[in-house]
Design an enzyme around this catalytic site. Structure first.
Site, PDB file in Angstrom:
ATOM      1  N   THR A   1       0.821  -1.205   0.000  1.00 20.50           N
ATOM      2  CA  THR A   1       0.000   0.000   0.000  1.00 20.50           C
ATOM      3  C   THR A   1       0.861   1.264   0.000  1.00 20.50           C
ATOM      4  O   THR A   1       2.004   1.239   0.475  1.00 20.50           O
ATOM      5  CB  THR A   1      -0.895   0.005   1.263  1.00 20.50           C
ATOM      6  OG1 THR A   1      -1.436   1.294   1.459  1.00 20.50           O
ATOM      7  CG2 THR A   1      -0.133  -0.371   2.514  1.00 20.50           C
ATOM      8  N   ASP A   2       0.283   2.367  -0.465  1.00 22.06           N
ATOM      9  CA  ASP A   2       0.996   3.648  -0.395  1.00 22.06           C
ATOM     10  C   ASP A   2       1.068   4.171   1.043  1.00 22.06           C
ATOM     11  O   ASP A   2       1.831   5.095   1.332  1.00 22.06           O
ATOM     12  CB  ASP A   2       0.341   4.693  -1.317  1.00 22.06           C
ATOM     13  CG  ASP A   2      -1.109   5.015  -0.975  1.00 22.06           C
ATOM     14  OD1 ASP A   2      -1.679   4.378  -0.069  1.00 22.06           O
ATOM     15  OD2 ASP A   2      -1.682   5.922  -1.625  1.00 22.06           O
ATOM     16  N   GLU A   3       0.288   3.544   1.955  1.00 21.60           N
ATOM     17  CA  GLU A   3       0.266   4.047   3.333  1.00 21.60           C
ATOM     18  C   GLU A   3       1.610   3.868   4.039  1.00 21.60           C
ATOM     19  O   GLU A   3       1.870   4.512   5.056  1.00 21.60           O
ATOM     20  CB  GLU A   3      -0.857   3.370   4.124  1.00 21.60           C
ATOM     21  CG  GLU A   3      -2.205   3.586   3.475  1.00 21.60           C
ATOM     22  CD  GLU A   3      -3.392   3.238   4.359  1.00 21.60           C
ATOM     23  OE1 GLU A   3      -3.261   3.286   5.589  1.00 21.60           O
ATOM     24  OE2 GLU A   3      -4.450   2.918   3.794  1.00 21.60           O
TER      25      GLU A   3
ATOM     26  N   TYR B   1      -1.672  -0.655  11.037  1.00 23.43           N
ATOM     27  CA  TYR B   1      -1.818  -1.307   9.726  1.00 23.43           C
ATOM     28  C   TYR B   1      -0.634  -0.978   8.821  1.00 23.43           C
ATOM     29  O   TYR B   1       0.036  -1.874   8.298  1.00 23.43           O
ATOM     30  CB  TYR B   1      -3.127  -0.867   9.054  1.00 23.43           C
ATOM     31  CG  TYR B   1      -3.174  -1.191   7.567  1.00 23.43           C
ATOM     32  CD1 TYR B   1      -3.183  -2.509   7.123  1.00 23.43           C
ATOM     33  CD2 TYR B   1      -3.193  -0.169   6.609  1.00 23.43           C
ATOM     34  CE1 TYR B   1      -3.206  -2.805   5.755  1.00 23.43           C
ATOM     35  CE2 TYR B   1      -3.219  -0.462   5.248  1.00 23.43           C
ATOM     36  CZ  TYR B   1      -3.223  -1.778   4.826  1.00 23.43           C
ATOM     37  OH  TYR B   1      -3.237  -2.076   3.483  1.00 23.43           O
TER      38      TYR B   1
ATOM     39  N   LYS C   1       2.367  -3.382   7.271  1.00 26.13           N
ATOM     40  CA  LYS C   1       2.626  -3.552   5.834  1.00 26.13           C
ATOM     41  C   LYS C   1       4.059  -3.117   5.508  1.00 26.13           C
ATOM     42  O   LYS C   1       4.746  -3.752   4.698  1.00 26.13           O
ATOM     43  CB  LYS C   1       1.626  -2.750   4.998  1.00 26.13           C
ATOM     44  CG  LYS C   1       0.201  -3.274   5.023  1.00 26.13           C
ATOM     45  CD  LYS C   1       0.030  -4.672   4.428  1.00 26.13           C
ATOM     46  CE  LYS C   1       0.234  -4.708   2.928  1.00 26.13           C
ATOM     47  NZ  LYS C   1      -0.122  -6.056   2.373  1.00 26.13           N
TER      48      LYS C   1
HETATM   49  P1  NAD Z   1      -9.483  -7.605   2.257  1.00 28.18           P
HETATM   50  O1  NAD Z   1      -9.479  -7.351   3.732  1.00 28.18           O
HETATM   51  O2  NAD Z   1     -10.713  -7.322   1.467  1.00 28.18           O
HETATM   52  O3  NAD Z   1      -9.114  -9.148   1.977  1.00 28.18           O
HETATM   53  C1  NAD Z   1      -8.105  -9.809   2.672  1.00 28.18           C
HETATM   54  C2  NAD Z   1      -8.231 -11.296   2.368  1.00 28.18           C
HETATM   55  O4  NAD Z   1      -7.137 -11.973   3.030  1.00 28.18           O
HETATM   56  C3  NAD Z   1      -9.533 -11.932   2.900  1.00 28.18           C
HETATM   57  O5  NAD Z   1     -10.072 -12.801   1.932  1.00 28.18           O
HETATM   58  C4  NAD Z   1      -9.075 -12.716   4.119  1.00 28.18           C
HETATM   59  O6  NAD Z   1      -9.876 -13.864   4.377  1.00 28.18           O
HETATM   60  C5  NAD Z   1      -7.653 -13.093   3.753  1.00 28.18           C
HETATM   61  N1  NAD Z   1      -6.794 -13.300   4.924  1.00 28.18           N
HETATM   62  C6  NAD Z   1      -6.656 -12.479   5.996  1.00 28.18           C
HETATM   63  N2  NAD Z   1      -5.808 -13.025   6.893  1.00 28.18           N
HETATM   64  C7  NAD Z   1      -5.390 -14.213   6.356  1.00 28.18           C
HETATM   65  C8  NAD Z   1      -4.501 -15.223   6.790  1.00 28.18           C
HETATM   66  N3  NAD Z   1      -3.895 -15.148   7.997  1.00 28.18           N
HETATM   67  N4  NAD Z   1      -4.274 -16.273   5.980  1.00 28.18           N
HETATM   68  C9  NAD Z   1      -4.898 -16.374   4.776  1.00 28.18           C
HETATM   69  N5  NAD Z   1      -5.778 -15.453   4.330  1.00 28.18           N
HETATM   70  C10 NAD Z   1      -6.013 -14.387   5.112  1.00 28.18           C
HETATM   71  O7  NAD Z   1      -8.235  -6.796   1.701  1.00 28.18           O
HETATM   72  P2  NAD Z   1      -8.073  -6.008   0.317  1.00 28.18           P
HETATM   73  O8  NAD Z   1      -8.607  -4.638   0.468  1.00 28.18           O
HETATM   74  O9  NAD Z   1      -8.525  -6.870  -0.782  1.00 28.18           O
HETATM   75  O10 NAD Z   1      -6.482  -5.870   0.257  1.00 28.18           O
HETATM   76  C11 NAD Z   1      -5.679  -6.908  -0.311  1.00 28.18           C
HETATM   77  C12 NAD Z   1      -4.216  -6.507  -0.224  1.00 28.18           C
HETATM   78  O11 NAD Z   1      -4.012  -5.277  -0.923  1.00 28.18           O
HETATM   79  C13 NAD Z   1      -3.720  -6.280   1.193  1.00 28.18           C
HETATM   80  O12 NAD Z   1      -2.430  -6.812   1.297  1.00 28.18           O
HETATM   81  C14 NAD Z   1      -3.710  -4.769   1.342  1.00 28.18           C
HETATM   82  O13 NAD Z   1      -2.722  -4.367   2.271  1.00 28.18           O
HETATM   83  C15 NAD Z   1      -3.373  -4.324  -0.066  1.00 28.18           C
HETATM   84  N6  NAD Z   1      -3.885  -3.002  -0.465  1.00 28.18           N
HETATM   85  C16 NAD Z   1      -5.192  -2.668  -0.275  1.00 28.18           C
HETATM   86  C17 NAD Z   1      -5.641  -1.418  -0.710  1.00 28.18           C
HETATM   87  C18 NAD Z   1      -7.097  -1.033  -0.573  1.00 28.18           C
HETATM   88  O14 NAD Z   1      -7.466   0.099  -0.916  1.00 28.18           O
HETATM   89  N7  NAD Z   1      -7.993  -1.903  -0.142  1.00 28.18           N
HETATM   90  C19 NAD Z   1      -4.767  -0.530  -1.321  1.00 28.18           C
HETATM   91  C20 NAD Z   1      -3.445  -0.911  -1.494  1.00 28.18           C
HETATM   92  C21 NAD Z   1      -3.012  -2.155  -1.079  1.00 28.18           C
END
Ligand code: NAD
Length: 345
Positions: free
Chosen positions: A130-132, A155, A159
């Site tokens: 993430t950009d965070e 968080y 990350k």
């Molecule tokens: P989300 O919370 O919607 O989904 C996370 C998924 O990971 C879920 O299906 C959950 O069941 C699974 N999970 C959690 N803990 C687990 C574990 N211990 N073992 C196996 N599976 C596990 O998240 P998202 O928004 O889809 O984000 C996905 C990735 O992208 C993350 O790594 C997040 O940091 C990154 N990200 C998100 C954003 C955003 O805007 N949402 C932006 C940039 C990066």
């Protein structure tokens, strides 16, 4: 390619799985199905012979070794994470265990698999971040791939830690890694605790639409299907190292919320404008003021740009929530959904 996707039942992971299958890749989805995981996100590919599911936790190293040995993927796309900043304020422990220890397990499992395969050159470990991790910007400037780390929430610190591990596994062990740091995503299948779905669903329910502080925090918004497209491009054609991914769509939270209200006024008109429901609430502790991505590297090297503006993407997103009430109603009973989180700090 055969790709092992972790977190494929989540918001972004499921978009990656759907797109990868549509493009003819074999996909193994490894997911623990936490409160944020939802296999309904994958209903469109569930019966596709290219798709398979492994119910496993990235904190369980033995399970990871078994899954890699059985499926023999060409690449790993690691998205599984605890992802909600407010939950990280109330309970940071899960973020440390999944985002840091879980990523360590993934790296070690991937490394021993890669060594057993004779350190195959084409193998990739793609870490989705993430950009965070870069912290908070003032009114000027943008995050580049070289911006120093300055995470400010549990968080983003978890990350950032995982990013450091990934970089170290490349430098120390030569593991072929690629790292992407992306801005805020929105779109279909967004879990109903995040800002965009909260606005849509509270508006439709006639409830107050909560906006933290004065709504002046700025984020760069990227449509989730554009993010999935960028991730697959980086995996297929990117060099090793890091790419920042952004939407070229900076908006203040209050303006984003008003845009969504305006779209709802058009699509589901009622007597008073939805914006009348906007209610300013206590700000999030340590709320970063502004994030902005400089996307030059992915644009110049790989020719990637987002395909939709934030207005188009929000219009599609609102329509999706109007059309998929069964999906979001089923998730509203899950732990913490609909409650104000992140106030226990
Ligand atoms: P989300 O919370 O919607 O989904 C996370 C998924 O990971 C879920 O299906 C959950 O069941 C699974 N999970 C959690 N803990 C687990 C574990 N211990 N073992 C196996 N599976 C596990 O998240 P998202 O928004 O889809 O984000 C996905 C990735 O992208 C993350 O790594 C997040 O940091 C990154 N990200 C998100 C954003 C955003 O805007 N949402 C932006 C940039 C990066």
């Amino acid at each position: 390619m055969k790709i092992l996707v972790t977190g494929g039942a989540g918001f972004i992971g499921s978009a990656v799985v759907r797109l990868a299958v549509a493009r003819g890749h074999k996909v193994v989805n490894l997911d623990a199905l936490t409160y944020a995981g939802c296999l309904e996100n994958l209903a469109s590919v569930a019966d596709d012979p290219l798709y398979s599911f492994e119910h496993a936790d990235i904190r369980d190293r033995a399970a990871l070794d078994r899954i890699l040995a059985v499926h023999q993927p060409d690449a790993v796309m690691h998205l599984a994470a605890e992802s909600h900043v407010d939950r990280s304020i109330d309970g940071p422990g899960d973020f440390i265990e999944t985002n840091i220890t879980g990523t360590y397990n993934m790296l070690e499992a991937a490394r021993s698999y890669w060594v057993a395969q004779g350190k195959r050159e084409g193998f990739r470990f793609h870490h989705i971040s993430t950009d965070e991790v870069y912290g908070s910007l003032g009114p000027e400037g943008m995050f580049t791939e070289d911006t120093p780390y300055d995470p400010r929430s549990p968080y983003s610190a978890s990350k950032a830690s995982s990013d450091h591990l990934v970089r170290a596994w490349h430098e120390t062990y030569g593991l072929p890694v690629v790292l992407t740091n992306c801005s805020n995503n929105y779109g279909p299948f967004h879990f109903p605790e995040k800002l965009v779905p909260v606005v849509i669903l509270n508006a439709l329910a006639g409830k107050p639409i909560p906006v933290y502080g004065e709504g002046l925090n700025v984020r760069d918004w990227l449509y989730v299907e554009d993010h999935a497209d960028a991730l697959l491009l980086v995996l297929e054609k990117g060099a090793m190292g890091r790419y920042n991914i952004g939407g070229e769509n900076e908006a203040r939270n209050i303006d984003l919320v008003k845009t969504i209200c305006g779209i709802l006024d058009q699509k589901r008109p009622k007597e008073t404008p939805y914006a009348n429901q906007i209610t300013f609430v206590q700000d999030r502790a340590g709320h970063d003021l502004r994030y902005a991505i400089d996307p030059s590297r992915i644009r110049d090297e790989l020719g990637w740009r987002p395909s939709v503006t934030v207005e188009e993407g929000l219009e599609r997103t609102v329509q999706w929530y109007l059309d998929n009430e069964d999906w979001w109603r089923a998730l509203q009973n899950r732990d913490g959904v609909g409650q104000r989180l992140g106030t226990k700090g």
